[in-house]
Scaffold this motif. Structure first.
Motif: not given
Length: 445
Positions: A266-295
């Protein structure tokens, strides 16, 4: 020309009235041309909690937000148009207190200049139209400093009631924004350092000041323990800590291999497609997938991430130190200072004009002001090394500097937004320093 001079003389004579009238006119114009109330992602959490408070359904609350701002919303019936009106009134009251401080420390002309500058400062106006904590937390911080100045808190012995009132304001600050829990500890530490010989005489009074916010902190954390089983201030703690490690997720150990791969993706996707200020929000973008992976559910995931991120930060002190430096630097920037919805302007000319004013003017003035503060405060502190001569000005400098440092240590994201409540004191300090040391003294005399 004569009439203009007479007008300036009249404005100076009635400085406070002039400043308040100017600020009211600015706010009325915003009411006229800015359609509606501004909502942001954080607004939803505060509105949700205010609804629970109104309905008496706090059992089972997930503990994402401290209840101060939501209590404010609930007190006003969660009527957001009324909230905006009250926030604007609080903004004017903040301006009144700031004017009084500046008039005492600098001069009446200096206070008028500060009042006009702040009234024209776009974040000072538009935060009062947003369902966010900035307006209320800034007001409480201004009240705290104004009251300390009014009672000459650091210069003389005060009555017990003063310490109790300051403790109550500090507790309210914590409830609105938990980050401000450092303020009462700073006050106590400052008194201990500057009144070391008389410290025993102050112990009980300082205990009165400190005990109120500490009980508030323990009470809220205990309430979360009752609801969630976890003694914590916020269920977002794990998310916030994970944001700090955004730039070095690669260093997560094999124990967290799956989490590491998801975060890096998700960090790589944000770096490639989003403005710089979105970079620290990586974990928020990954949150849904992290929940699925960890249960895990939201709270369980946050606790899991908290443990993971604590280990990551402790195991990589150099990277953590670099990140603190970046966050400290961003705290005094302007990247996320102004929050508004430009689509809500009903005039293209007004919208473009204000956007231009911020992009090409005020944000650079803000950065220059903050840089000036950092340089001048360092000079000021070095010139005033002896602790026994320290007073409220030194306290304000430490309030801002430590606030920036603590903020940098606990989160990475919209750091310049967190600087907003301190901007009033930064402006007063810089103008006071220039007034006392340079030709500005003649200008504002």
């Amino acid at each position: 020309m004569k009439q203009f001079k007479e007008l300036l003389t009249w404005c100076e004579k009635y400085g406070l009235f002039t400043v308040l009238c100017y600020s009211i006119i600015i706010r009325l114009l915003v009411f006229l041309f800015y359609n509606g109330i501004t909502y942001f992602p954080d607004s939803g959490d505060y509105i949700e909690l205010s609804d629970l408070l109104l309905n008496g359904e706090l059992i089972g609350y997930h503990g994402a937000r401290t209840p101060g701002y939501s209590m404010f919303l609930a007190f006003l019936g969660n009527q957001h148009w009324l909230v905006v009106i009250v926030q604007n009134l609080l903004g004017l009251l903040s301006l009144f207190f700031i004017y009084k401080i500046a008039e005492q420390w600098i001069s009446r002309k200096g206070a008028i200049i500060i009042g006009i500058l702040l009234s024209s400062y776009l974040p000072f106006v538009f935060y009062d139209f947003a369902i966010l904590t900035e307006s209320l937390s800034a007001f409480l911080l201004v009240v705290l400093v104004w009251y300390m100045n009014k009672t000459k808190f650091f210069a003389k012995d005060c009555e017990r009631s003063v310490y109790v009132k300051l403790g109550l304001v500090c507790a309210a600050l914590f409830l609105v924004r938990p980050f401000f829990i450092y303020v009462p500890f700073l006050i106590v530490s400052f008194i201990a350092a500057t009144h070391f010989k008389e410290f025993k005489r102050h112990i009980f009074l300082l205990f009165l000041l400190l005990i109120i916010p500490v009980i508030t902190l323990i009470g809220w954390n205990s309430f979360n323990k009752f609801n969630t089983g976890v003694f914590m201030t916020s269920s977002y703690e794990g998310i916030n800590l994970t944001q700090i490690g955004t730039s070095f997720y690669e260093k997560l150990p094999e124990e967290y291999k799956e989490e590491r791969e998801i975060l890096l993706k998700h960090r790589n996707e944000i770096v490639a497609t989003q403005p710089d200020h979105v970079y620290p929000m990586t974990v928020w973008f990954a949150r849904k997938e992290l929940k699925i992976e960890t249960g895990l559910d939201n709270l369980e995931l946050s606790l899991h991430l908290k443990k993971m991120s604590k280990n990551l930060l402790m195991d990589n002190p150099i990277e953590y130190g670099k990140q603190i430096g970046v966050s400290f630097y961003k705290f005094f920037g302007a990247e996320s200072t102004l929050l508004w919805n430009v689509e809500k302007f009903n005039s293209n000319y007004i919208r473009k004009g204000l956007i231009g004013l911020w992009i090409y003017g005020q944000q650079y003035i803000l950065i220059l002001l903050n840089i000036s503060f950092l340089i001048l405060s360092l000079i000021f502190l070095l010139k005033n090394r002896i602790l026994k001569n320290w007073g409220i000005i030194q306290f304000l400098v430490l309030l801002v500097i430590l606030g920036a440092g603590f903020q940098a240590m606990i989160t990475f994201g919209t750091n310049s937004r967190f600087c907003y409540p301190f901007t009033f004191f930064i402006l007063i300090f810089v103008l006071k320093y220039l007034h006392n040391n340079y030709k500005l003294r003649q200008f504002s005399s």
